[in-house]
Design a protein around this motif. Sequence first.
Motif: not given
Length: 161
Positions: A139-145, A152-161
């Motif tokens: 579920a956490a991975y699906n929220r991340y995806l 679309p312009g965000a980097k994976p390190g910008d993910y708040p969760g």
Amino acid sequence: MPPNPTDYDAASETAGGPGTLDGMKRLWTPGWIARHVAMVVLVVGFLGLGWWQVTRAASGNTLSFGYAIEWPVFAGFVIFVWWREVRHTLRGTRGDRSSPAPPASAGSAPTATTLGVRRPVRVNRVPVPADGAQDGDLAAYNRYLTWLNANPGAKPGDYPG
């Protein structure tokens, strides 16, 4: 004297069978002519290299004795493969002609003797909960995806969760 029926191959006298001119025409296509030429060139080249190694070995190069044996073995292997392909071509078409495949009807089910290649089936070995609840990590991975898809312009390190 008539031929002995126990060891007589009547297939060689049928039209298009091995040993007849019709049967040998299969070996004179452009692809087969290229194979024949390649076989002759390779065998002559390998035997020439073998003779060259014999002359080097006679002049005192001891390592060349091994190569003097190796090159004729390569030539023999080329002849073996060529001969096997010729026999396979001549025998394969004779077998195809003698037993034509029966026509399949549109609604018939395959018989038990039908052999075929089947695709492997992937089986999910992880049990899925019956109540439809998801695994927490999934579920956490699906929220991340979902977040990556929405930004679309965000980097994976910008993910708040």
